[in-house]
Design a protein around this motif. Structure first.
Motif, mmCIF file in Angstrom:
data_model
loop_
_atom_site.group_PDB
_atom_site.id
_atom_site.type_symbol
_atom_site.label_atom_id
_atom_site.label_comp_id
_atom_site.label_asym_id
_atom_site.label_seq_id
_atom_site.Cartn_x
_atom_site.Cartn_y
_atom_site.Cartn_z
ATOM 1 N N LYS A 1 3.589 5.750 -5.351
ATOM 2 C CA LYS A 1 3.635 5.765 -7.013
ATOM 3 C C LYS A 1 1.605 6.838 -7.787
ATOM 4 O O LYS A 1 2.272 7.709 -8.397
ATOM 5 C CB LYS A 1 3.577 4.148 -7.817
ATOM 6 N N GLU A 2 1.049 6.385 -6.300
ATOM 7 C CA GLU A 2 -0.183 7.381 -7.282
ATOM 8 C C GLU A 2 -0.043 8.527 -7.545
ATOM 9 O O GLU A 2 0.257 9.744 -8.337
ATOM 10 C CB GLU A 2 -1.080 7.198 -6.364
ATOM 11 N N MET A 3 1.248 9.444 -5.824
ATOM 12 C CA MET A 3 1.602 10.809 -5.422
ATOM 13 C C MET A 3 2.772 10.911 -7.098
ATOM 14 O O MET A 3 2.787 12.097 -7.036
ATOM 15 C CB MET A 3 2.098 10.907 -4.006
ATOM 16 N N GLU B 1 2.160 1.856 -3.721
ATOM 17 C CA GLU B 1 1.227 1.759 -4.004
ATOM 18 C C GLU B 1 1.318 3.480 -4.315
ATOM 19 O O GLU B 1 0.864 4.277 -5.203
ATOM 20 C CB GLU B 1 -0.045 1.347 -4.289
ATOM 21 N N LEU B 2 1.280 4.053 -2.955
ATOM 22 C CA LEU B 2 0.742 5.399 -2.147
ATOM 23 C C LEU B 2 1.932 6.115 -2.923
ATOM 24 O O LEU B 2 1.306 7.601 -4.036
ATOM 25 C CB LEU B 2 0.244 5.696 -1.075
ATOM 26 N N ALA C 1 -8.854 10.426 -7.333
ATOM 27 C CA ALA C 1 -9.423 9.336 -6.532
ATOM 28 C C ALA C 1 -8.579 9.181 -5.164
ATOM 29 O O ALA C 1 -9.264 8.686 -4.214
ATOM 30 C CB ALA C 1 -9.501 7.941 -7.435
ATOM 31 N N LEU C 2 -7.555 9.536 -4.931
ATOM 32 C CA LEU C 2 -6.551 9.699 -4.017
ATOM 33 C C LEU C 2 -7.406 10.098 -3.010
ATOM 34 O O LEU C 2 -7.650 10.045 -1.945
ATOM 35 C CB LEU C 2 -5.303 9.734 -4.454
ATOM 36 N N ALA D 1 -1.620 15.269 -6.815
ATOM 37 C CA ALA D 1 -2.359 14.146 -5.574
ATOM 38 C C ALA D 1 -4.488 14.245 -7.008
ATOM 39 O O ALA D 1 -4.557 14.510 -6.835
ATOM 40 C CB ALA D 1 -3.250 14.348 -4.497
ATOM 41 N N PRO D 2 -4.211 12.865 -7.318
ATOM 42 C CA PRO D 2 -4.751 11.661 -7.918
ATOM 43 C C PRO D 2 -6.306 12.190 -7.465
ATOM 44 O O PRO D 2 -6.642 12.439 -6.371
ATOM 45 C CB PRO D 2 -4.366 10.609 -8.534
ATOM 46 N N PRO E 1 4.646 9.427 -9.416
ATOM 47 C CA PRO E 1 4.580 8.402 -10.622
ATOM 48 C C PRO E 1 5.718 8.365 -11.346
ATOM 49 O O PRO E 1 6.082 7.120 -11.960
ATOM 50 C CB PRO E 1 3.271 8.691 -11.483
ATOM 51 N N LYS F 1 0.933 -1.110 0.333
ATOM 52 C CA LYS F 1 -0.043 -0.170 -0.329
ATOM 53 C C LYS F 1 1.064 1.202 0.037
ATOM 54 O O LYS F 1 0.593 2.373 -1.072
ATOM 55 C CB LYS F 1 -0.635 -0.206 0.886
#
Length: 334
Positions: free
Chosen positions: A163-165, A160-161, A324-325, A321-322, A167, A157
């Protein structure tokens, strides 16, 4: 009254008094205050440590235990000095408490070696089964039980966080102090599992001092497209401003396991509310003080995790920040 009658009556009185004495002593003993020893993985001056100690006290008070009335509480705080750590543990064990409340794997290891007699309630211990503290969550066995913290799967997790914040991150440095968090390897498999087609390079780094911490973060900044993951660790948690400041100085995106980091300027955090675990731990302390065996009390794992995103820090790093996040975040700092 005749002298003979007086002597007989006095004799029976003495006998009855003698027979009643053990009962009176038992009643007095049962009203003696209980004693607990507490080891907290925070400095005494740390507001989060004070919050955790207060949460435990409030939980105990709600169950009828009042400090100074029917309960004595002895607290020792965080130290990274192994000699002092052993001394703190020895001090509390020699006080012969009815229960020990232990926060941090380093302290728990020391306590395990120091006593096999005193019941122990641990608080916020990562995967206590994998670390060998209990036989299983349902049936801990021995003298220990308590409340777990992050499970190994949480490593994925955090990755993945990141990579989301961020990329574009390609090199990830995982940071912890093995002296105060002797379990980094349990998180690495799930962190490494997120590596996609070899595009991410993961490096595990140990830091045992502030100088090593500074060197590690400076070194991470030299890697291509770098990012950081800070594992749950009392050494790091007692230096929140230092850690966040170093990440900001080197303009590194970082993921933390404690919300206080994000609130202090860290990019993003995902973890548990430790003060809540201290308050819940009071229920097990209460049950043990009232006679229950810790081996019969199942270890409880957290079911609620707190996601905090710091948009101000994201902007300073040129990150977005996406949506969705942000939608699933528990707290967004503007």
């Amino acid at each position: 009254m005749r002298r003979r009658d007086f002597i007989v009556a006095s004799g029976f009185g003495t006998i009855f008094a003698a027979l009643a004495l053990p009962q009176r002593l038992h009643a007095q003993a049962s009203t003696q205050p209980k004693r607990i020893g507490v080891l907290i993985a925070r400095a005494q001056s740390d507001p989060e440590g004070e919050k955790q100690a207060a949460a435990l006290q409030h939980g105990l008070e709600a169950l009828g235990w009042s400090r100074g009335r029917n309960l004595n509480v002895d607290i020792r705080w965080q130290t990274t000095d192994p000699v002092k750590r052993e001394a703190f543990v020895k001090e509390l064990v020699e006080l012969n408490p009815d229960v020990l409340v232990v926060n941090s794997s380093a302290y728990l290891l020391s306590v395990k070696q120091a006593t096999s007699r005193i019941p122990i309630v641990f608080v916020a211990i990562a995967d206590p089964v994998a670390q060998g503290f209990v036989q299983s969550l349902a049936r801990p066995g021995g003298t220990m039980t308590g409340f777990g913290a992050e499970e190994p799967s949480l490593g994925s997790k955090w990755m993945e966080l990141l990579k989301e914040m961020a990329p574009d991150v390609r090199s990830v440095t995982v940071v912890s102090n093995p002296d105060t968090a002797p379990f980094p390897h349990m998180f690495l498999p799930s962190i490494q599992a997120v590596q996609s087609s070899g595009t991410l390079e993961v490096t595990e780094t140990s830091v045992r001092s502030e100088a090593e911490l500074e060197g590690t973060i400076a070194g991470a900044a030299l890697r291509p497209s770098p990012g950081l993951i800070f594992l749950p660790d009392s050494f790091l948690a007692s230096r929140i401003d230092k850690v966040v400041g170093l990440a900001a100085r080197h303009k590194l995106p970082a993921v933390y396991s404690i919300a206080a980091f994000a609130r202090a300027g860290g990019l993003v955090s995902l973890g548990i509310e430790r003060a809540d675990l201290f308050q819940r731990a009071a229920t097990y302390v209460d049950r043990i003080l009232r006679g229950e065996n810790p081996s019969n009390l199942a270890v409880q794992m957290p079911s609620k995790f707190e996601l905090v995103v710091n948009l101000k820090t994201a902007r300073s790093l040129g990150l977005t920040a996406p949506p969705a996040l942000l939608a699933r975040a528990d707290e967004v700092i503007e």
